[in-house]
Write an enzyme that holds these catalytic residues in place. Structure first.
Site, PDB file in Angstrom:
ATOM      1  N   HIS A 162       0.679   4.610   4.652  1.00 26.70           N
ATOM      2  CA  HIS A 162       0.060   5.121   3.521  1.00 26.70           C
ATOM      3  C   HIS A 162       0.666   6.589   3.141  1.00 26.70           C
ATOM      4  O   HIS A 162       0.927   6.883   2.069  1.00 26.70           O
ATOM      5  CB  HIS A 162      -1.286   5.310   3.592  1.00 26.70           C
ATOM      6  CG  HIS A 162      -2.108   3.912   3.412  1.00 26.70           C
ATOM      7  ND1 HIS A 162      -3.472   3.764   3.650  1.00 26.70           N
ATOM      8  CD2 HIS A 162      -1.438   2.623   3.146  1.00 26.70           C
ATOM      9  CE1 HIS A 162      -3.743   2.538   3.504  1.00 26.70           C
ATOM     10  NE2 HIS A 162      -2.557   1.814   3.512  1.00 26.70           N
ATOM     11  N   SER A 181       0.880  -1.301  -0.032  1.00 23.98           N
ATOM     12  CA  SER A 181       0.013  -0.028   0.030  1.00 23.98           C
ATOM     13  C   SER A 181       0.947   1.294   0.075  1.00 23.98           C
ATOM     14  O   SER A 181       0.463   2.255  -0.581  1.00 23.98           O
ATOM     15  CB  SER A 181      -0.906  -0.068   1.264  1.00 23.98           C
ATOM     16  OG  SER A 181      -1.944  -1.297   1.171  1.00 23.98           O
TER      17      SER A 181
END
Length: 520
Positions: free
Chosen positions: A344, A293
Site C-alpha cells: 500500500h 490495492s
C-alpha cells in the site's frame, strides 16, 4: 439604487475574485446579491455582498437572519464544524432608526450556534469606517478610491469584467479537473472482474496454486527470473470481498484521477503505482500477495500530487475529504491482520512519483518532470538491487518453503529439491522446516542418506519435531536399522500419542524384532 453604490458592489466583487481568489457560488437573478467562497481562508471562507437600500433597522435584522439561515445550509452541505460569514451591505444611506446594536456583534444562528454572521455596512458617512472594518476582517488593506458619481456604462463595464473574470476562473478550474472522460478505469475494472471469474473457474481465487498459476507475487519465483510477477498481481484478487472493495475504490478514485490527468497518464500512474507496490512488497513481505490495492493507493498519491501543484483548487474540491479517507484506509491497513502494508505504501509513493513524471495535460514542467523521473528511476533501481541482494534473499525462507510445498503437491520433486537446496546454501541458518521439506524431497528422489542427514539437522534444531522422527524411522526401516527405527518411532509416538500411524509403526517394528529374535 444609484450607480455609485452599484459600482462599489461590483468593485468589491471584482477585488475579492481577482485579488483574494474567491469564486462565485451564488448570484441572484436581480444581480444585487452575491455569495463568494474561499474555503482555504479559515477566517473568512464565505463572503456575502448585498446591494440594498436599508431604510429601517428591522429590515436589516431580518436580512441578517436570512443570511445566517442560508449560511447554515451551506455549512451543512460543506460538512464544516463552524462557518463564519462576512456580510457586506452597500446602501446609499444607513437605516433611519437605531441600527448600530444590530451589527455591533456577529449574529449567531440559533440552530447549533455553528454559523456566525459578521456584518459591515458601506453607506454614506460610513464608507471609510466600513473599509477599515473590512480590512481588519480580511487581514489585508482593502480599499479603493470612490468617485462621487459613475455612469451606467462604468457600472456595466465593471460588472461584465467581474463576471467574465469569475467565469474564466471557473473554466480554468474545470479545465484542470475535467481533462478527459474516463475510459481505462472501466477497462481495468472489466479486466480484473474477468480474471477473477477465470480464477474461480480454474480452482478458486483463494487457492494458492491458482494464484501462483495466474501470476501472484511470490518472491521465490521472482528470484527464479519471473520478473513479470511485479505486474500481473495487479489484476488478481483473493476472494470476492477483496475484488468488491478494490473495484469500488477503483471506480471512484480512478474516474477522478483519469479526468484530471487524462487517459494515458492515468494508465501509466495506475500501472507504475501497482508495480512499485509489489516491489515494496517483494522487499518487505515474504508472503504471497495479489490485488489492485497498491495501484489504488497510487491514485491517492496522484491526487496528493495534484494537491501539491494546485493547493487552492485541491483544498476546495476534495482536500480534507480525501485526506480523511486516506487516513482511515491507512489506519485500517495497519490495524487489520494479513494486510500488505508495504504494498500500500509503495503504491502511494509510486502514484505520487508517476504523477510527477507525467504532470498534467497541456501543462509541461520539464525540469520538475525530469527530477521526478530521476528520483523514480533511482528508487526503483535501489529497491530492486536491495531486494535481489543475497542478504535479503537468504532471509526469505517463507517464500522458499511455500514454493517447495507447491512443487511437492505437484509431485515436481526436482523443482522442490532445487529450491530448498539453493536456499540452504544461501541462508545463514535454515530452520527445521527447511531441512524437513528438503529431506522429504530427497526421500522422493531416493536420496536416503542425504534425507537422513537433513532429518537429523531438523531434530537438532527442534527436538520435538515428531514428523521428523517418524520419517527418520521410515528411513531406518528402509536401511534395515531396526533398533534406530524403533527408537525414532517411539519418540514420535511419545511426542504425539494421538497419532495412530506412529503407534502402528512402533507396533510393527516390535513385532518384527520379536519374530526375528532381536527383541529378546
Amino acid at each position: 439604487m444609484k450607480s455609485r453604490e452599484e459600482y462599489i458592489f461590483w468593485k468589491l466583487a471584482h477585488s475579492f475574485i481577482a485579488d483574494y481568489g474567491y469564486r462565485i457560488i451564488q448570484l441572484f437573478e436581480n444581480h444585487q446579491e452575491l455569495w463568494l467562497e474561499k474555503l482555504e481562508n479559515k477566517a473568512v471562507p464565505i463572503i456575502r455582498l448585498r446591494l440594498q437600500d436599508l431604510d429601517w433597522s428591522n429590515v436589516l435584522q431580518r436580512d441578517i437572519e436570512f443570511t445566517a439561515a442560508n449560511g447554515e445550509r451551506i455549512r451543512q452541505q460543506l460538512n464544516r464544524r463552524e462557518l463564519p460569514i462576512l456580510n457586506l451591505y452597500i446602501s446609499e444611506y444607513p437605516p433611519v432608526d437605531e441600527y448600530e446594536f444590530r451589527i455591533e456583534h456577529p449574529y449567531v444562528h440559533p440552530q447549533g450556534n455553528k454559523t456566525t454572521v459578521r456584518t459591515i455596512l458601506l453607506a454614506q458617512g460610513l464608507i471609510d469606517q466600513g473599509f477599515q472594518f473590512l480590512s481588519e476582517a480580511m487581514q489585508h488593506p482593502t480599499q479603493f478610491p470612490i468617485a462621487a458619481e459613475y455612469t451606467e456604462y462604468d457600472v456595466q463595464t465593471l460588472k461584465a469584467e467581474t463576471l467574465s473574470l469569475a467565469m474564466n476562473k471557473e473554466k480554468a478550474d474545470r479545465a484542470i479537473l475535467f481533462n478527459s472522460k474516463p475510459f481505462f478505469t472501466y477497462v481495468l475494472i472489466a479486466i480484473q472482474v474477468a480474471v477473477f471469474v477465470l480464477m474461480e473457474i480454474s480452482g478458486g481465487s483463494t487457492n494458492t496454486s491458482t494464484l501462483i498459476k495466474f501470476g501472484a507475487k511470490v518472491n521465490q519465483l521472482i528470484y527464479d527470473g519471473e520478473w513479470w510477477r511485479f505486474f500481473t498481481p495487479i489484476f488478481l484478487h483473493i476472494g470476492f470481498l477483496h475484488l468488491l472493495f478494490n473495484t469500488m475504490a477503483l471506480y471512484y478514485l480512478g474516474i477522478t484521477v483519469e479526468r484530471i490527468f487524462g487517459k494515458l497518464r492515468f494508465l501509466f500512474i495506475y500501472i507504475f503505482a501497482g508495480v512499485m507496490g509489489f516491489i515494496a512488497s517483494f522487499i518487505f513481505s515474504t508472503n504471497l500477495s495479489a490485488g489492485a490495492s497498491g495501484a489504488i493507493y497510487g491514485c491517492f498519491g496522484a491526487l496528493l500530487y495534484f494537491g501539491m501543484i494546485y493547493p487552492k483548487l485541491f483544498s476546495r474540491t476534495m482536500g480534507m475529504n480525501l485526506l480523511v479517507v486516506l487516513g482511515i484506509n491507512l489506519i485500517f491497513s495497519f490495524t487489520a491482520p494479513s494486510i500488505d502494508n508495504a504494498g500500500h505504501l509503495g503504491g502511494l509513493a509510486g502514484g505520487f512519483l508517476a504523477a510527477g513524471i507525467v504532470h498534467f495535460p497541456k501543462r509541461k514542467k520539464w525540469l520538475l518532470q525530469m527530477l521526478f523521473l530521476i528520483i523514480s528511476a533511482a528508487i526503483t533501481w535501489g529497491a530492486l538491487s536491495y531486494g535481489y541482494s543475497p542478504a535479503v534473499k537468504s532471509q526469505d525462507e517463507t517464500s522458499a518453503l511455500m514454493m517447495a510445498q507447491e512443487y511437492l503437491k505437484q509431485k515436481n520433486y526436482d523443482a522442490a529439491y532445487r529450491t530448498l537446496k539453493d536456499f540452504e546454501k544461501s541462508a545463514d541458518q535454515p530452520t527445521d522446516k527447511t531441512y524437513f521439506l528438503l529431506s522429504y524431497a530427497e526421500i522422493k528422489k531416493g536420496l536416503l542418506p542425504d534425507a537422513k542427514i537433513h532429518l537429523q539437522k531438523a531434530i537438532n534444531l527442534n527436538p520435538k519435531f515428531h514428523e521428523a522422527y517418524y520419517n527418520l524411522a521410515l528411513i531406518n526401516l528402509e536401511q534395515n536399522d531396526m533398533n534406530a527405527a524403533k527408537m525414532n518411532a517411539e519418540k514420535a509416538a511419545k511426542l504425539k500419542p494421538d497419532r495412530n500411524d506412529y503407534k502402528n509403526l512402533v507396533r510393527e517394528i516390535n513385532q518384527h524384532l520379536q519374530s526375528s529374535g532381536a527383541g529378546e
